[in-house]
Design a protein around this motif. Structure first.
Motif, PDB file in Angstrom:
ATOM      1  N   UNK A  94       7.210   5.955 -16.602  1.00 25.32           N
ATOM      2  CA  UNK A  94       7.166   4.811 -15.727  1.00 25.32           C
ATOM      3  C   UNK A  94       7.437   4.896 -14.539  1.00 25.32           C
ATOM      4  N   UNK A  95       7.129   3.741 -13.835  1.00 21.69           N
ATOM      5  CA  UNK A  95       7.858   4.277 -12.233  1.00 21.69           C
ATOM      6  C   UNK A  95       8.144   3.601 -11.531  1.00 21.69           C
ATOM      7  N   UNK A  96       8.980   3.357 -10.754  1.00 23.81           N
ATOM      8  CA  UNK A  96      10.481   2.798 -10.559  1.00 23.81           C
ATOM      9  C   UNK A  96       9.982   1.136 -10.195  1.00 23.81           C
ATOM     10  N   UNK A  97       9.091   1.171  -9.856  1.00 23.42           N
ATOM     11  CA  UNK A  97       8.053  -0.084  -9.742  1.00 23.42           C
ATOM     12  C   UNK A  97       8.355  -0.626 -10.995  1.00 23.42           C
ATOM     13  N   UNK A  98       7.562  -0.020 -12.149  1.00 24.19           N
ATOM     14  CA  UNK A  98       7.376  -1.134 -12.901  1.00 24.19           C
ATOM     15  C   UNK A  98       8.910  -1.114 -14.200  1.00 24.19           C
ATOM     16  N   UNK A  99      10.101   0.000 -13.815  1.00 27.59           N
ATOM     17  CA  UNK A  99      11.528  -0.392 -13.868  1.00 27.59           C
ATOM     18  C   UNK A  99      11.892  -1.539 -13.503  1.00 27.59           C
ATOM     19  N   UNK A 100      12.371  -1.707 -12.394  1.00 28.12           N
ATOM     20  CA  UNK A 100      12.845  -2.596 -11.437  1.00 28.12           C
ATOM     21  C   UNK A 100      12.171  -3.857 -11.626  1.00 28.12           C
ATOM     22  N   UNK A 101      10.763  -4.064 -12.310  1.00 26.61           N
ATOM     23  CA  UNK A 101       9.940  -5.014 -12.511  1.00 26.61           C
ATOM     24  C   UNK A 101      10.604  -5.435 -13.996  1.00 26.61           C
ATOM     25  N   UNK A 102      10.238  -4.740 -14.864  1.00 24.01           N
ATOM     26  CA  UNK A 102      11.146  -4.779 -16.058  1.00 24.01           C
ATOM     27  C   UNK A 102      12.165  -5.467 -15.654  1.00 24.01           C
ATOM     28  N   UNK A 150       0.712  -1.614  -0.350  1.00 20.24           N
ATOM     29  CA  UNK A 150       0.219   0.094   0.169  1.00 20.24           C
ATOM     30  C   UNK A 150       0.943   1.180  -0.113  1.00 20.24           C
ATOM     31  N   UNK A 151       2.470   0.920   0.635  1.00 17.36           N
ATOM     32  CA  UNK A 151       2.483   2.582   0.935  1.00 17.36           C
ATOM     33  C   UNK A 151       3.776   2.696  -0.830  1.00 17.36           C
ATOM     34  N   UNK A 152       3.727   1.967  -2.147  1.00 19.65           N
ATOM     35  CA  UNK A 152       4.622   1.934  -3.164  1.00 19.65           C
ATOM     36  C   UNK A 152       3.517   2.928  -3.711  1.00 19.65           C
ATOM     37  N   UNK A 153       3.682   3.242  -4.929  1.00 20.50           N
ATOM     38  CA  UNK A 153       3.319   4.136  -5.892  1.00 20.50           C
ATOM     39  C   UNK A 153       2.095   3.854  -6.686  1.00 20.50           C
ATOM     40  N   UNK A 199      15.615   6.753 -10.933  1.00 20.41           N
ATOM     41  CA  UNK A 199      13.937   7.896 -11.714  1.00 20.41           C
ATOM     42  C   UNK A 199      12.895   8.459 -10.323  1.00 20.41           C
ATOM     43  N   UNK A 200      12.286   9.017 -10.389  1.00 21.55           N
ATOM     44  CA  UNK A 200      11.028   9.020  -9.033  1.00 21.55           C
ATOM     45  C   UNK A 200       9.962   8.211  -9.369  1.00 21.55           C
ATOM     46  N   UNK A 201       9.272   7.876  -8.144  1.00 20.50           N
ATOM     47  CA  UNK A 201       8.365   7.173  -7.731  1.00 20.50           C
ATOM     48  C   UNK A 201       7.381   6.724  -8.474  1.00 20.50           C
ATOM     49  N   UNK A 202       7.847   7.653  -9.302  1.00 23.72           N
ATOM     50  CA  UNK A 202       6.215   7.604 -10.323  1.00 23.72           C
ATOM     51  C   UNK A 202       6.269   8.925 -11.466  1.00 23.72           C
TER      52      UNK A 202
END
Ligand SMILES: NC(=O)c1ccc[n+]([C@@H]2O[C@H](COP(=O)([O-])OP(=O)(O)OC[C@H]3O[C@@H](n4cnc5c(N)ncnc54)[C@H](OP(=O)(O)O)[C@@H]3O)[C@@H](O)[C@H]2O)c1
Length: 356
Positions: A170-178, A9-12, A268-271
Motif C-alpha cells: 500500500x502507499x504511504x498515503x493509504x496507510x496514513x489514511x488507514x 497532484x504531487x502525491x503517489x 513506508x516508501x511513497x508507494x
C-alpha cells in the motif's frame, strides 16, 4: 481544450492520475500546497507530453482554491487523508462550477459529502462522484449489476459487498489514511444498512463467501471474511432496493489495517514499485439474496490497484465532462451506466462477471 485539475497532484495517486490524463491527451492543471513538488511532477509530465499548468493552493485557503480551479471542467481530488483535507476541495470545486471525483475509501468523509454538498452541486449544475477508486468504483458498479440480475427492481433481502484482494503493498498515503480512520475501520467495522437507514457497527452475519467466478483462480470453496468499512455501504443503498447491505474483507487482510503505527507508516516508501504494482490483484465481489429466495453473485477484478484507480478516476471525470449525468452528489451507478463503465475498463485488463 478541456482542462482537468488534479488536487494533490504531487502525491503517489495524484501523479498516476496526471500521467493517465496526459496519456489521453487532456490538459492538466496541477494543484496542491507545495509548488516545488508540483513543479517536479509538471516537468516529468511535460517530458511525457503533458502541457501542464501549476497552481498553488492549500486546503485552508478557500478563495485561492476556487481560483485555482477556475476554468477547469472537472477536479480529481487525490489528497490524503480525505477525513482531514477532503471537504474544502469538494466545496471549492462546486463553487468554481467544476464536476468532481475523488479516490477516497473513507466512509465518514464519504457520507458527509453526500449529506453536505447535494443541494450546492445541484444548484451549480455539477456532478460530484466521490469514491471512484479500485474499491468504491467497481464495488458499487458490480453490486448494482448483481442485484439487477435478480430481476429489474426486484426487492433484495440482503447484499454483501466483499473486498477479496490478497495482502499487497500500500502507499504511504493509504496507510496514513488507514491510521486516521483506524477507530472506524478497525474496531466497530463502520456502518451497515438495514431497513432504510444506516446504523453504526457491523453485523457479522457472513463469515465466509463463495469463491467468485473471476479473480480468484486457483482458490476453491469458501473464503473467510471479516466485517470492514467499505465505501459501498454509503453508495450502494442509494440505487439498490436492499433491506440489508453489509461489507466484508478477506479475513487475513482486515487486521493489517489495524496493526499500523505512526512509525511504521512514516517508514513506508511513497508507494509500491512497478513490479509490486503489476503483481497486485484487486477483486471486488457482490452476493445478493432476493426476497423471493433467488440468488446472484458478481465479481470484478484487475491488477495494479493504484494504476487502475487513476484510470477509474480519469474515466469518471471525462464521462462527467462529456455530459449525461444529473447534477448533485451521486453514487457511481447513479452517475454512469454500470455495465458500460466496466466495459470501458476492459482495455485496461479489468474482467467481470455476474451470474444469477
Ligand atoms: N480506495 C482505494 O482503493 C484507493 C486507491 C488509491 C488511493 N486511495 C486514497 O487516495 C489518497 C491518496 O493516496 P496517496 O497514496 O496518493 O497519498 P500521498 O502520496 O500521501 O498523497 C497525498 C496528497 O495529499 C496532499 N496533502 C497532504 N496533506 C495536505 C494538506 N494539509 N494540505 C494540502 N494537501 C495535502 C499531499 O501533498 P504534498 O505532496 O505537498 O505532501 C499529496 O499531494 C489516500 O486517501 C488513499 O487512501 C484510495
Amino acid at each position: 481544450m478541456t482542462e482537468i485539475a488534479v488536487y494533490g497532484a504531487s502525491g503517489f495517486t495524484g501523479r498516476l492520475v496526471v500521467a493517465e490524463l496526459a496519456r489521453r491527451g487532456v490538459r492538466v492543471v496541477l494543484v496542491g500546497r507545495d509548488e516545488g513538488r508540483l513543479r517536479r511532477v509538471a516537468v516529468a509530465g511535460t517530458a511525457a507530453g503533458t502541457d501542464a499548468d501549476v497552481r498553488v493552493a492549500g486546503v485552508e485557503e478557500p478563495a485561492v482554491l476556487v481560483a485555482a480551479f477556475d476554468g477547469c471542467a472537472a477536479v480529481v481530488n487525490c489528497v490524503a487523508p480525505f477525513e482531514s483535507f477532503g471537504e474544502p476541495v469538494v466545496r471549492a470545486a462546486v463553487t468554481a462550477g467544476c464536476h468532481y471525483v475523488d479516490t477516497t475509501g473513507e466512509q465518514p468523509y464519504l457520507k458527509r459529502v453526500f449529506d453536505t454538498f447535494g443541494e450546492a452541486a445541484e444548484g451549480a449544475g455539477v456532478t460530484v462522484v466521490p469514491a471512484l477508486a479500485d474499491d468504491g468504483g467497481p464495488g458499487d458498479l458490480i453490486a448494482h449489476l448483481t442485484a439487477a440480475a435478480l430481476g429489474r427492481d426486484a426487492p433484495v433481502e440482503s447484499l454483501t459487498i466483499a473486498d477479496l484482494r490478497l495482502p499487497g503493498g500500500v502507499s504511504r498515503g493509504t496507510a496514513r489514511t488507514a491510521l486516521a480512520n483506524r477507530r472506524l475501520w478497525g474496531r466497530d467495522g463502520g456502518l451497515h444498512w438495514v431497513d432504510g437507514a444506516w446504523h453504526r457497527g457491523t453485523v457479522a452475519r457472513c463469515e465466509t463467501v463463495p469463491v467468485p467466478e473471476v479473480g480468484a483462480e486457483g482458490e476453491r470453496g469458501e473464503l473467510k471474511v471479516a466485517p470492514f468499512a467499505l465505501p459501498g455501504i454509503v453508495t450502494v443503498p442509494r440505487h439498490v432496493p436492499a433491506r440489508r447491505v453489509e461489507a466484508v474483507m478477506r479475513a487475513e487482510v482486515a487486521p493489517l489495517f489495524t496493526a499500523l503505527s505512526e512509525e511504521l507508516v512514516e517508514a513506508l516508501p511513497d508507494g509500491p514499485g512497478p513490479a509490486e504494482r503489476a503483481a497486485a490483484r484487486w477483486l471486488m465481489a457482490a452476493y445478493a439474496d432476493g426476497a423471493d429466495g433467488r440468488r446472484a453473485r458478481g465479481a470484478v477484478t484487475g491488477t495494479d490497484g493504484y494504476g487502475l484507480t487513476a484510470v477509474i478516476a480519469v474515466e469518471g471525470a471525462l464521462r462527467l465532462v462529456a455530459g449525461g449525468s444529473a447534477p448533485g452528489v451521486l453514487a457511481p451507478s447513479q452517475a454512469f451506466d454500470p455495465a458500460d463503465f466496466l466495459a470501458g475498463l476492459e482495455p485496461h485488463g479489468v474482467r467481470w462477471s455476474v451470474r444469477a
